[in-house]
Scaffold this motif. Structure first.
Motif, PDB file in Angstrom:
ATOM      1  N   ASN A 319      28.511  75.501   6.507  1.00 19.81           N
ATOM      2  CA  ASN A 319      29.051  76.688   5.848  1.00 19.81           C
ATOM      3  C   ASN A 319      28.652  77.938   6.603  1.00 19.81           C
ATOM      4  N   VAL A 320      29.410  79.024   6.347  1.00 23.53           N
ATOM      5  CA  VAL A 320      29.084  80.322   6.915  1.00 23.53           C
ATOM      6  C   VAL A 320      28.287  81.107   5.892  1.00 23.53           C
ATOM      7  N   THR A 321      27.297  81.827   6.390  1.00 26.32           N
ATOM      8  CA  THR A 321      26.472  82.682   5.527  1.00 26.32           C
ATOM      9  C   THR A 321      26.334  84.041   6.179  1.00 26.32           C
ATOM     10  N   VAL A 322      26.034  85.019   5.329  1.00 20.34           N
ATOM     11  CA  VAL A 322      25.862  86.392   5.796  1.00 20.34           C
ATOM     12  C   VAL A 322      24.433  86.816   5.465  1.00 20.34           C
ATOM     13  N   ILE A 323      23.734  87.321   6.470  1.00 17.20           N
ATOM     14  CA  ILE A 323      22.398  87.878   6.263  1.00 17.20           C
ATOM     15  C   ILE A 323      22.379  89.285   6.820  1.00 17.20           C
ATOM     16  N   GLN A 324      21.399  90.051   6.381  1.00 15.67           N
ATOM     17  CA  GLN A 324      21.245  91.414   6.887  1.00 15.67           C
ATOM     18  C   GLN A 324      20.472  91.392   8.215  1.00 15.67           C
ATOM     19  N   GLY A 325      21.028  92.040   9.216  1.00 13.48           N
ATOM     20  CA  GLY A 325      20.384  92.063  10.524  1.00 13.48           C
ATOM     21  C   GLY A 325      19.074  92.818  10.508  1.00 13.48           C
ATOM     22  N   ILE A 326      18.980  93.841   9.657  1.00 13.90           N
ATOM     23  CA  ILE A 326      17.741  94.624   9.542  1.00 13.90           C
ATOM     24  C   ILE A 326      17.348  94.635   8.080  1.00 13.90           C
ATOM     25  N   PRO A 327      16.591  93.633   7.658  1.00 10.56           N
ATOM     26  CA  PRO A 327      16.212  93.571   6.238  1.00 10.56           C
ATOM     27  C   PRO A 327      15.216  94.637   5.821  1.00 10.56           C
ATOM     28  N   GLY A 328      14.502  95.248   6.768  1.00 11.39           N
ATOM     29  CA  GLY A 328      13.607  96.334   6.422  1.00 11.39           C
ATOM     30  C   GLY A 328      12.149  95.987   6.587  1.00 11.39           C
ATOM     31  N   LEU A 329      11.341  97.031   6.549  1.00 12.07           N
ATOM     32  CA  LEU A 329       9.919  96.892   6.830  1.00 12.07           C
ATOM     33  C   LEU A 329       9.195  96.100   5.753  1.00 12.07           C
ATOM     34  N   THR A 330       9.705  96.171   4.545  1.00  8.79           N
ATOM     35  CA  THR A 330       9.014  95.518   3.424  1.00  8.79           C
ATOM     36  C   THR A 330       9.630  94.180   3.051  1.00  8.79           C
ATOM     37  N   SER A 331      10.502  93.643   3.891  1.00  7.36           N
ATOM     38  CA  SER A 331      11.219  92.412   3.534  1.00  7.36           C
ATOM     39  C   SER A 331      10.389  91.161   3.752  1.00  7.36           C
ATOM     40  N   GLY A 332       9.327  91.229   4.495  1.00  7.10           N
ATOM     41  CA  GLY A 332       8.515  90.052   4.771  1.00  7.10           C
ATOM     42  C   GLY A 332       9.045  89.197   5.904  1.00  7.10           C
ATOM     43  N   VAL A 333      10.018  89.700   6.675  1.00  5.76           N
ATOM     44  CA  VAL A 333      10.570  88.930   7.786  1.00  5.76           C
ATOM     45  C   VAL A 333       9.565  88.759   8.917  1.00  5.76           C
ATOM     46  N   ILE A 334       8.495  89.516   8.856  1.00  3.70           N
ATOM     47  CA  ILE A 334       7.477  89.435   9.902  1.00  3.70           C
ATOM     48  C   ILE A 334       6.858  88.037   9.970  1.00  3.70           C
ATOM     49  N   ARG A 335       6.814  87.348   8.813  1.00  2.00           N
ATOM     50  CA  ARG A 335       6.237  86.002   8.811  1.00  2.00           C
ATOM     51  C   ARG A 335       7.111  85.014   9.591  1.00  2.00           C
ATOM     52  N   GLU A 336       8.416  85.213   9.522  1.00  2.00           N
ATOM     53  CA  GLU A 336       9.330  84.328  10.238  1.00  2.00           C
ATOM     54  C   GLU A 336       9.321  84.602  11.743  1.00  2.00           C
ATOM     55  N   ASN A 337       9.069  85.839  12.105  1.00  2.00           N
ATOM     56  CA  ASN A 337       9.085  86.221  13.524  1.00  2.00           C
ATOM     57  C   ASN A 337       7.716  86.132  14.182  1.00  2.00           C
ATOM     58  N   LYS A 338       6.780  85.545  13.488  1.00  2.00           N
ATOM     59  CA  LYS A 338       5.406  85.567  13.984  1.00  2.00           C
ATOM     60  C   LYS A 338       5.216  84.686  15.206  1.00  2.00           C
ATOM     61  N   HIS A 339       5.898  83.559  15.247  1.00  2.00           N
ATOM     62  CA  HIS A 339       5.680  82.600  16.315  1.00  2.00           C
ATOM     63  C   HIS A 339       6.946  82.402  17.137  1.00  2.00           C
ATOM     64  N   GLN A 340       6.766  81.721  18.245  1.00  2.00           N
ATOM     65  CA  GLN A 340       7.841  81.557  19.210  1.00  2.00           C
ATOM     66  C   GLN A 340       8.954  80.661  18.679  1.00  2.00           C
TER      67      GLN A 340
END
Length: 1040
Positions: A319-340
């Motif tokens: 399926n196709v999904t839509v996500i926000q490219g810039i979820p923001g500073l408080t979104s917690g995306v930092i945990r996903e981008n922590k490792h390679q």
């Protein structure tokens, strides 16, 4: 040796004309020309300014017909404008805007921080070392090149200077490629000349567009630099403002995402990111008037817009999904981008036509290090402007370190903030295909992405112009030093004294280095043709890291050597920090690309050896010379602890030369033979004596030293002494030449071939005394007869023999010398033959076997022959030779003849000798062999009475009849010389070289002239002869 120009002593001819006329310092008035008054020195010091190389004043100084030098205003730039901002502008650039987000997304926050910390630590440690060097005196233009060359010598300086020049030139290529990438990808994509008809051809079309537009941009920038660097300097503030505004826009955008994230939807098919170019809605189908219809996305994956069309399997299953490219500073995306997140390059054999976002290259950690490192270069911008600074020794350390600290903070914060604000799939989108072709870092900025796009565009343009401005001036500084020969040409058609023109050191009337700019443009075009920013970045990383490596080594070396001139005002340095920085540079080189690192080192090594072999000799008081002095002192002290072992013995030569009246070498082949004998190894001291006192012969001594060493390009040391007489001079050389353990153990000299014809017996007496002194000093002696017929270093002797006549044991020197000679290419084809003499009671066969076994244990390849000397009666020829020798000696002592009569006496004796040789083999020629006394009629001698040397005057002719008792010792010696000469001439007349044991001189100095006669008879009929006298110790061994 050329000296570094000094602004304090002997600076101008005008100063020399200012004679001292005071009374208070009259005691020193005769030294004022060479040693000025302290007040004068301080005045010059206060008014001294260093001009930037390449400006108009330097061009006028090089041109004899140029206008009068205008007065240059004193430098007025401070730390902020002169160092901090230029470093900031050079460090922040294309990698920050185009690749940092991609590096964070690919490597992860943690590994990205590791890359930033490693690279910034490297530049910080290098800046500390550079600050110490830059504050250790005035640093003229040339920046890093000047610092390295004056700290590590011209060889290292030239090699690293050219590497830094290549790095700066390829940096210009990288900035131009960054400019074109921004232009064609984000500003006007429709301007592309090459358009791909098929999707698989898109990367190649992009590279071709980069090449065409890059070449045009390079040409335009080169024209701007050629017209005048002043336009570049005027635009520098504009470019700097673009960089600062762009960074501020990024931070403003990050703050805004905390409470109002921008709306940039990203379309995903399963876990694959889609290129958002050819569809508006991220849907497979949609409802229109209660009818299910397909979307544009459907047509990209299916063969028709119908619902029953055949579609891509992955499209059907996910399926196709839509996500926000810039979820923001408080979104917690930092945990996903922590490792390679490792993603391979796009597979060209599968899904090639599908609109997926994929890496164009396979990424790994070391590749990312090489791509990122150029973003931390540019730390030398402040030191390159040292001539324009008000207080360079204060501004360079503070400005450079503050700029590195600022940029390090920007990079670390950017890595963290990018990972905390932007979705990982967007970070890994290198060209912004998932956000409708926008620059990824631009969608984060506030108020508009165009702030970043325009700012990064002008930033890359400015950095490219700065590189094309700085690189030619760096090459100009290297060329003006005159250490790299291929940067110079010689005009043979000119008639004035200035026939050598430094092409790359010369410029047009306004000081622009035209030829250097053309060369820079040509090298820069090579980077343009590569056309890939990711491929060019590791290349320039190597060259910059090479430069930083040697800056750290220079500081560490100067600190450890504690040279008296090492007094930097910057105190926060340590040799351990410098070594850590150097180690980090080497590590980053091999981490980035081990093969690029090896190529860069190979290039630097080739340039180093080229300058060492062909470059001009410069004495800059560099650290390598100080290191050599320390190493030499340590080695000399170690050598003094014990005499060398037999296995380490090699001839350390003292070559005694005679000079002509014009101070040229009388026998230059003696130096050639010395070079061939030691085969480039060991010590060579060339010694000569000038008759007189040093006060009157000082200039002649220096001239003789230069001519002696330039003859035959001898590598070694020259020692010319002035002495009241030649005898004492050579004695002083034998006693004092060398230092500590590096003293000579072998003396090489030429046979005095004209000793018989000379009216003055001093020549052969000096020769014999030299033989005695070398024996007393336990030194070996080599005497070359007919040395002018010896081969030069350019000759190549054909197949022949080196004959060794081993008469008495001399420690093995006779057998070692041919082995050493055959190591040289002149004698390489010659074979070695060893002859030894056996008496009647010796077993010749056993002697030959023993000698062969001895040579086998010595690992020497030689033919062995044993020559039997039969006991025979002393011939009449021997008696006559002895008689002529004794009569000549005695008569010249008793009769103080004039010069003319002495010459006639010599001729008479020579004639008698020749007639005796003709009667040599005639039987019954002498009937007085057993008679102890006989009469000889020498002839009639005319003695002129008006010569002051006569004790009596006899105007008439008279006949001298002498009754002489022969000295039986002389007869035996002459017999040995005659018989041995017959054997040697018979066996070795065709040899390339004959080595003979040299008999020692008589203990009674009354027989010195007879000794010369014995040697003359022994060597008669031989061409190249080397008389060898051992030094009283074993020099060769059978043990390993």
């Amino acid at each position: 040796m050329p000296k570094e120009s000094s602004p304090f002593i002997n600076n101008t001819d005008h100063d020399k004309g200012n004679l001292y006329d005071g009374k208070n310092m009259a005691l020193f008035e005769e030294e004022m020309d060479s040693n000025p008054m302290v007040s004068s020195l301080l005045n010059k010091l206060a008014n001294y300014t260093n001009l930037t190389q390449g400006v108009k004043e330097h061009e006028e100084a090089d041109d004899d017909e140029g206008p009068a030098r205008s007065k240059k205003p004193s430098p007025a730039l401070g730390t902020l404008i002169g160092v901090y901002l230029p470093c900031l502008q050079n460090i922040l650039g294309v990698i920050l805007f185009l690749r940092l987000t991609w590096i964070v997304g690919t490597a992860g926050i943690m590994e990205s921080l590791a890359i930033v910390v490693m690279t910034c630590s490297c530049t910080m440690l290098t800046a500390i070392s550079m600050s110490a060097i830059a504050t250790n005196g005035v640093v003229p233009a040339g920046g890093s090149y000047y610092m390295i060359s004056r700290s590590l010598g011209p060889e290292f300086g030239g090699a690293v200077g050219l590497c830094f020049y290549l790095g700066t030139t390829f940096a210009g290529s990288m900035y131009i490629l960054g400019t074109i990438e921004i232009l064609l990808t984000y500003i006007v994509p429709s301007a592309a000349i090459f358009k791909a008809e098929k999707k698989e051809n898109e990367p190649e079309a992009l590279l071709n567009n980069m090449r065409v537009y890059g070449t045009c941009c390079l040409t335009l920038m080169s024209l701007v630099v050629f017209v005048g660097v002043k336009y570049v300097n005027k635009l520098a503030l504009v470019f700097l403002a673009c960089v600062i505004l762009s960074i501020l826009a990024i931070y403003a955008g990050v703050i805004k995402t905390a409470f109002e994230p921008p709306d940039f939807p990203i379309c995903l098919l399963g876990n694959r990111t889609l290129q958002n170019h050819n569809f508006d809605q991220c849907l497979k189908t949609m409802e229109v008037d209660n009818v299910t219809v397909t979307t544009k996305l459907w047509s990209l994956f299916c063969d028709s817009p119908e619902l029953n069309a055949t579609c891509n399997e992955y499209f059907t299953l996910n399926n196709v999904t839509v996500i926000q490219g810039i979820p923001g500073l408080t979104s917690g995306v930092i945990r996903e981008n922590k490792h390679q997140v490792s993603e391979p390059a796009a597979d060209t054999s599968q899904d090639i036509y599908m609109p997926y976002v994929a890496n164009d290259i396979t990424t790994f950690f070391t590749l990312l290090v090489g791509i990122y490192f150029p973003s931390v270069t540019g730390i030398m911008a402040g030191s390159n402007r040292s001539g324009d600074l008000r207080d360079a020794q204060k501004s360079i350390p503070i400005g450079t370190i503050m700029a590195i600290a600022t940029t390090t903070f920007i990079y670390i914060s950017s890595v963290i903030l990018f990972g905390a604000c932007i979705e990982g799939v967007v970070l890994r989108d290198k060209f912004g295909d998932s956000v409708k072709g926008n620059l990824v870092i631009g969608i984060l900025a506030w108020p508009s992405p165009w702030v970043i796009v325009i700012g990064s565009f002008f930033s890359c343009c400015g950095a490219g112009l700065q590189s094309l401005t700085g690189a030619p001036r760096l090459l100009q500084a290297i060329a003006r030093d005159g250490i790299v020969p291929f940067l110079q040409v010689r005009h043979t058609h000119t008639v004035d004294a200035r026939t050598r023109t430094r092409v790359f050191g010369h410029g047009k009337a306004n000081g622009e280095p035209t030829w250097a700019l053309l060369l820079t443009g040509g090298i820069c075009e090579i980077g343009i043709l590569i056309a890939s920013l990711d491929a060019v970045a590791p290349i320039l990383s190597m060259f910059f890291l090479m430069c930083y490596l040697f800056v750290n080594l220079a500081c560490a070396l100067q600190t450890l050597l504690c040279t008296p001139n090492w007094r930097p005002r910057f105190k926060f340095y340590h040799w351990a920090l410098s070594f850590l920085g150097a180690s980090l540079c080497v590590s980053l080189m091999f981490i980035s690309s081990w093969y690029y690192a090896l190529v860069a080192m190979l290039i630097a090594g080739c340039i180093y050896k080229y300058i060492e072999y062909r470059g001009a000799e410069k004495e800059w008081g560099d650290g390598i010379r100080g290191l050599s002095l320390n190493a030499a002192r340590y080695a000399l002290i170690r050598l003094e602890e014990a005499p060398p072992h037999t296995k380490n013995w090699r001839p350390q030569m003292l070559v005694l030369l005679n000079l002509e009246t014009d101070h040229t070498v009388k026998h230059p082949r003696l130096l050639s033979f010395c070079t061939q004998l030691k085969a480039g190894k060991g010590l060579t001291i060339v010694g000569s004596v000038l008759q007189g006192t040093y006060m009157t012969k000082e200039d002649e001594v220096k001239k003789a030293e230069q001519s002696s060493m330039t003859t035959e390009r001898t590598k070694g040391f020259c020692h010319v002494v002035a002495s009241s007489n030649l005898r004492d001079g050579f004695s002083h050389l034998i006693q004092t030449a060398g230092l500590g353990g590096m003293k000579h153990n072998t003396v090489l000299m030429a046979w005095p071939g004209t000793w018989k014809q000379s009216n003055d017996p001093v020549s052969w007496k000096n020769f014999i005394e030299t033989v005695r002194e070398t024996t007393a000093a336990n030194q070996a002696l080599l005497v070359a007869k007919n040395v002018d017929s010896f081969p030069t270093n350019a000759d190549r002797l054909g197949e022949g023999t080196i004959d060794v006549w081993w008469i008495v044991h001399d420690g093995g020197l006779l057998m070692l010398l041919p082995f050493l000679l055959r190591q040289h290419k002149v004698w390489r084809k010659c074979k070695m033959r060893i002859f030894t003499v056996a008496n009647m009671d010796d077993n010749s066969i056993q002697m030959k076997k023993d000698l062969q076994m001895f040579l086998y244990h010595l690992r020497l390849d030689a033919e062995v022959e044993v020559v039997e000397m039969h006991d025979s009666d002393i011939s009449a020829f021997t008696y006559e030779k002895t008689l002529v020798m004794e009569q000549r000696s005695q008569m010249l002592k008793q009769m103080q003849l004039s010069r003319t009569e002495r010459e006639r006496e010599i001729q008479s004796i020579t004639d008698t000798s020749r007639s005796s040789i003709r009667r040599k083999n005639q039987t019954g020629a002498s009937g007085s062999e057993s008679d102890p006394r006989f009469n000889v009629n020498i002839g009639k001698i005319r003695v002129k009475g008006k010569r002051s040397g006569l004790r009596c005057v006899q105007p008439a002719l008279f006949t001298v009849t002498i009754v002489w008792y022969r000295n039986q010792s002389n007869v035996r010696r002459m017999h040995t010389a005659v018989k041995l000469n017959e054997v040697v001439v018979n066996r070795s007349q065709g040899a390339h070289l004959v080595l003979l044991n040299m008999p020692g001189p008589p203990k009674n100095r009354g027989g010195d002239e007879n000794y010369m006669e014995f040697l003359e008879v022994l060597l008669e009929g031989l061409n190249r002869v080397l008389l060898v006298r051992g030094g009283g110790r074993e020099v060769i061994t059978i043990y390993s």
